[in-house]
Design a protein around this motif. Structure first.
Motif, PDB file in Angstrom:
ATOM      1  N   ALA A  16       0.941  -1.298   0.007  1.00  0.00           N
ATOM      2  CA  ALA A  16      -0.173   0.014   0.078  1.00  0.00           C
ATOM      3  C   ALA A  16       0.971   1.367  -0.106  1.00  0.00           C
ATOM      4  O   ALA A  16       1.910   1.166   0.794  1.00  0.00           O
ATOM      5  N   ARG A  17       0.646   2.179  -0.839  1.00  0.00           N
ATOM      6  CA  ARG A  17       1.519   3.493  -1.115  1.00  0.00           C
ATOM      7  C   ARG A  17       0.834   4.518  -1.095  1.00  0.00           C
ATOM      8  O   ARG A  17      -0.388   4.489  -1.571  1.00  0.00           O
ATOM      9  N   LYS A  18       1.239   5.719  -0.544  1.00  0.00           N
ATOM     10  CA  LYS A  18       0.411   6.932  -0.548  1.00  0.00           C
ATOM     11  C   LYS A  18       0.294   7.722  -2.123  1.00  0.00           C
ATOM     12  O   LYS A  18      -0.644   8.050  -2.462  1.00  0.00           O
ATOM     13  N   ASN A  19       1.457   7.314  -2.870  1.00  0.00           N
ATOM     14  CA  ASN A  19       1.248   7.877  -4.022  1.00  0.00           C
ATOM     15  C   ASN A  19       0.695   9.147  -4.147  1.00  0.00           C
ATOM     16  O   ASN A  19      -0.277   9.440  -5.131  1.00  0.00           O
ATOM     17  N   PRO A  20       1.058  10.195  -3.415  1.00  0.00           N
ATOM     18  CA  PRO A  20       0.208  11.620  -3.468  1.00  0.00           C
ATOM     19  C   PRO A  20       0.810  12.305  -4.697  1.00  0.00           C
ATOM     20  O   PRO A  20       1.863  12.062  -5.404  1.00  0.00           O
TER      21      PRO A  20
ATOM     22  N   HIS B 240       5.641  14.876  -1.312  1.00  0.00           N
ATOM     23  CA  HIS B 240       5.711  13.497  -1.059  1.00  0.00           C
ATOM     24  C   HIS B 240       7.082  13.299  -0.335  1.00  0.00           C
ATOM     25  O   HIS B 240       8.011  14.148  -0.612  1.00  0.00           O
TER      26      HIS B 240
ATOM     27  N   LYS C 101      -0.755  11.632   5.828  1.00  0.00           N
ATOM     28  CA  LYS C 101      -1.875  11.008   6.303  1.00  0.00           C
ATOM     29  C   LYS C 101      -1.558   9.563   6.715  1.00  0.00           C
ATOM     30  O   LYS C 101      -0.526   8.922   6.041  1.00  0.00           O
TER      31      LYS C 101
ATOM     32  N   GLN D  43      -5.527   8.783  -6.830  1.00  0.00           N
ATOM     33  CA  GLN D  43      -6.281   9.940  -6.495  1.00  0.00           C
ATOM     34  C   GLN D  43      -7.660   9.769  -6.652  1.00  0.00           C
ATOM     35  O   GLN D  43      -8.323  10.123  -5.811  1.00  0.00           O
TER      36      GLN D  43
ATOM     37  N   LEU E 104      -4.846   2.082  -3.010  1.00  0.00           N
ATOM     38  CA  LEU E 104      -4.314   1.037  -3.918  1.00  0.00           C
ATOM     39  C   LEU E 104      -2.710   0.714  -3.602  1.00  0.00           C
ATOM     40  O   LEU E 104      -2.137   1.669  -3.439  1.00  0.00           O
ATOM     41  N   PRO E 105      -2.673  -0.444  -4.105  1.00  0.00           N
ATOM     42  CA  PRO E 105      -1.129  -1.011  -4.036  1.00  0.00           C
ATOM     43  C   PRO E 105      -0.542  -0.324  -5.555  1.00  0.00           C
ATOM     44  O   PRO E 105       0.106  -0.970  -6.035  1.00  0.00           O
TER      45      PRO E 105
ATOM     46  N   ASN F 133       8.159   8.729  -8.172  1.00  0.00           N
ATOM     47  CA  ASN F 133       6.884   8.953  -8.446  1.00  0.00           C
ATOM     48  C   ASN F 133       6.897  10.475  -9.116  1.00  0.00           C
ATOM     49  O   ASN F 133       7.616  11.236  -8.636  1.00  0.00           O
TER      50      ASN F 133
END
Ligand SMILES: Cc1cc2nc3c(=O)[nH]c(=O)nc-3n(C[C@H](O)[C@H](O)[C@H](O)COP(=O)(O)OP(=O)(O)OC[C@H]3O[C@@H](n4cnc5c(N)ncnc54)[C@H](O)[C@@H]3O)c2cc1C
Ligand SMILES: [Zn+2]
Lengths: 107, 415
Positions: free
Chosen positions: A44-48, A52, A107, B242, B251-252, B301
């Motif tokens: 599970a990643r925040k991936n904002p 970051h 978060k 998002q 989500l992963p 990212n």
């Protein structure tokens, strides 16, 4: 071209000198943990889209791991700091808030 | 919808091409729909198309924040193949390939599918063993692929250098049915067919929130106001995290930039697709004559649709060794897309914590080839509320249970 200052040796390193290491401040889980905990830690990643916190290694420099605060929507860098922390230091948080007043925090 | 045909061309030729109609309508959103799909990329449009075609659900809107096909679908290098290692992948990619084979007829739109054959070069002994294993797996799956030696590679690709100093070509995994198609045409063809079934494709309409009550989605907030729906499909690639966040789940998935570039057009010199995974580069020649080139993702990212120059440099450095003749080519354009990478490099086609909300994402660097199969499986999931055999193993809970569909070891570059 991304440029990050290594907090250990003070070198302003450009991207080809660095290797990215993914999301910072993950909580690690070991034997005996539940499936949910392992999933959170490993996948599970925040991936904002925005602020970051990441791990980076000064691979072709001093070789040490450090952490960076960056914006994934603009590629702006807020600062770098020691990897021996469990959350972003106050001065980095201040810098981010000054530039991103509506940032909701980690978060 | 007026059908395209040789007679239509002849008719229009006689009247100065005044009679062609718009390929799709540009409607304003209705207050509510039976189903809403977020994202008018290939996967979203194909989902809508098969919802209509296979299940008769046509009161559907497809909401797109930019222009249709402007995401990864319009930015990819169009490689199509189905020679994956794991059974669930082989099943869905092979379904997609079969649908591609008569997609132009089905959609009445020329998607320029070109099964010109595809080679995955083995340039280390490790890779030789890996691809031999894939050939055996493919044969068990009923996917026809073969292992060919360096001489055969040279015969198929005369411009290749098979004894480069660092990475000699030791052989290749060959799929004769693989190839390319025109990416924009795939999006446009599905869009035209959806519009003809009465579906509303609403462009310049960004979803900004997902409204739900008692674990069920009631509608979405958009830049064109609230739109109600009975079912929601999220098909937004790089922005999956998002939109999932708006719907209240995580989500992963991580979003990274993937770049590609094309050279100036030259005369035909290579009529197959060549991938070289050890050196992270691949190349094919478009009908216009451009060499279409891609490599691996950038490392961090990123949502900017721009990548770092040194990645392109690495890709070209590796390809110049394998194809010395490209060293003098000028590169015309270079661009990036934001790809959605999962932990096992396989996609997600899944139910979500919200009962009537479904997600299709994680196609990462390799989802163009999957568009028809993915739309087929996603439509089944949305229509029935339960996944069919093509989608079942791609659920988002597999990461918790350790039931990975591990393609990351099967190919370094998973295009
Ligand atoms: C450079 C590059 C090369 C590639 N090469 C290949 C290849 O050779 N072969 C292959 O098989 N695959 C390849 N791929 C991968 C392939 O392009 C993707 O997997 C595929 O196109 C994904 O399609 P999609 O419909 O899921 O996403 P997209 O086409 O990205 O569509 C998603 C859409 O959702 C929209 N959207 C996002 N957020 C919102 C919102 N909040 N509201 C409304 N709309 C929203 C976006 O604007 C976008 O149009 C490549 C990708 C890239 C970037
Ligand atoms: Zn250093």
């Amino acid at each position: 071209m991304l440029i990050l200052e290594c907090p250990y040796c003070g070198v302003k390193a450009e991207e080809t000198e660095l290797s990215p290491g993914g999301e910072a401040h993950l909580k690690r889980f070991g034997p005996g943990s539940t499936g949910e905990e392992f999933e959170a830690y490993m996948f599970a990643r925040k991936n904002p889209k925005g602020v970051h916190f990441e791990r980076w290694r000064h691979a072709y420099g001093c070789g040490k791991w450090f952490l960076a605060a960056r914006c994934t929507a603009t590629l702006e860098v807020f600062g770098t700091y020691s990897a021996q922390t469990t959350e972003p230091p106050a001065e980095i948080v201040e810098k981010i808030k000054a530039k991103r007043p509506d940032w909701k925090g980690t978060k | 919808m007026k059908r395209y045909s040789v007679f239509a061309i002849a008719r229009e030729a006689l009247r100065y091409h005044q009679g062609w109609e718009k390929a799709w309508r540009a409607p304003a959103p209705k207050p509510a729909y039976d189903a809403i799909i977020i994202g008018a990329g290939g996967h979203g449009l194909a989902t809508a198309y098969y919802l209509g075609k296979n299940y008769g659900i046509t009161n559907v809107a497809i909401l797109e924040k930019g222009w249709l096909g402007g995401g990864n679908t319009g930015r990819n290098t169009t490689i199509i193949r189905s020679n994956y290692l794991q059974d669930p992948s082989a099943a869905i990619y092979n379904k997609a390939l079969s649908l591609y084979e008569d997609l132009s007829q089905d959609l009445n739109y020329n998607v320029m599918f070109s099964p010109r054959g595809l080679l995955m070069l083995a340039q280390t002994h490790h890779e030789v063993r890996g691809y031999l294993r894939t050939v055996h797996a493919n044969n068990l799956q009923g996917v026809k692929t073969e292992w060919i030696g360096p001489e055969k590679v040279k015969e198929l690709v005369p411009i290749i250098n098979i004894d480069g100093p660092r990475y000699p070509v030791l052989g290749a995994l060959y799929q004769a049915r693989g190839g390319t198609a025109r990416h924009d045409a795939v999006a446009w063809g599905y869009a035209r067919a959806c519009s003809a079934m009465g579906m509303d494709i609403i462009q310049q309409c960004e979803v900004t929130g997902v409204r739900s009550e008692n674990g069920q989605v009631t509608g979405v907030e958009t830049t064109k106001g609230f739109i109600g729906t009975r079912k929601l499909g999220i098909v937004v690639a790089g922005h999956s995290g998002q939109v999932a966040d708006m719907a209240g789940f995580r989500l992963p998935v991580e979003s990274l930039a993937l770049q590609a570039l094309v050279s100036e057009p030259i005369k035909p010199c290579m009529d197959v697709v060549v991938m070289a995974n050890t050196v992270h580069g691949y190349m094919s020649q478009s009908d216009k004559g451009e060499m279409v080139i891609g490599g691996g993702t950038d490392g961090f990212n990123n949502f900017t649709q721009r990548g770092s120059f040194h990645h392109i440099e690495e890709t070209l450095r590796a390809l110049v060794e394998t194809f010395p003749m490209i060293s003098r080519l000028k590169m015309l354009r270079q661009w990036g897309g934001i790809v959605d990478m999962t932990g096992d490099r396989s996609p997600i086609i899944s139910k979500t914590p919200l009962g009537n909300c479904f997600i299709n994402c994680g196609w990462g660097t390799g989802g163009f080839k999957a568009i028809p199969g993915s739309g087929w499986a996603m439509a089944e999931l949305m229509a029935k509320g339960e996944p069919g055999p093509l989608a079942a193993e791609f659920n988002m809970w597999r990461f918790r249970e350790g039931q990975f569909i591990d393609e990351s070891v099967a190919a370094g570059v998973a295009h």
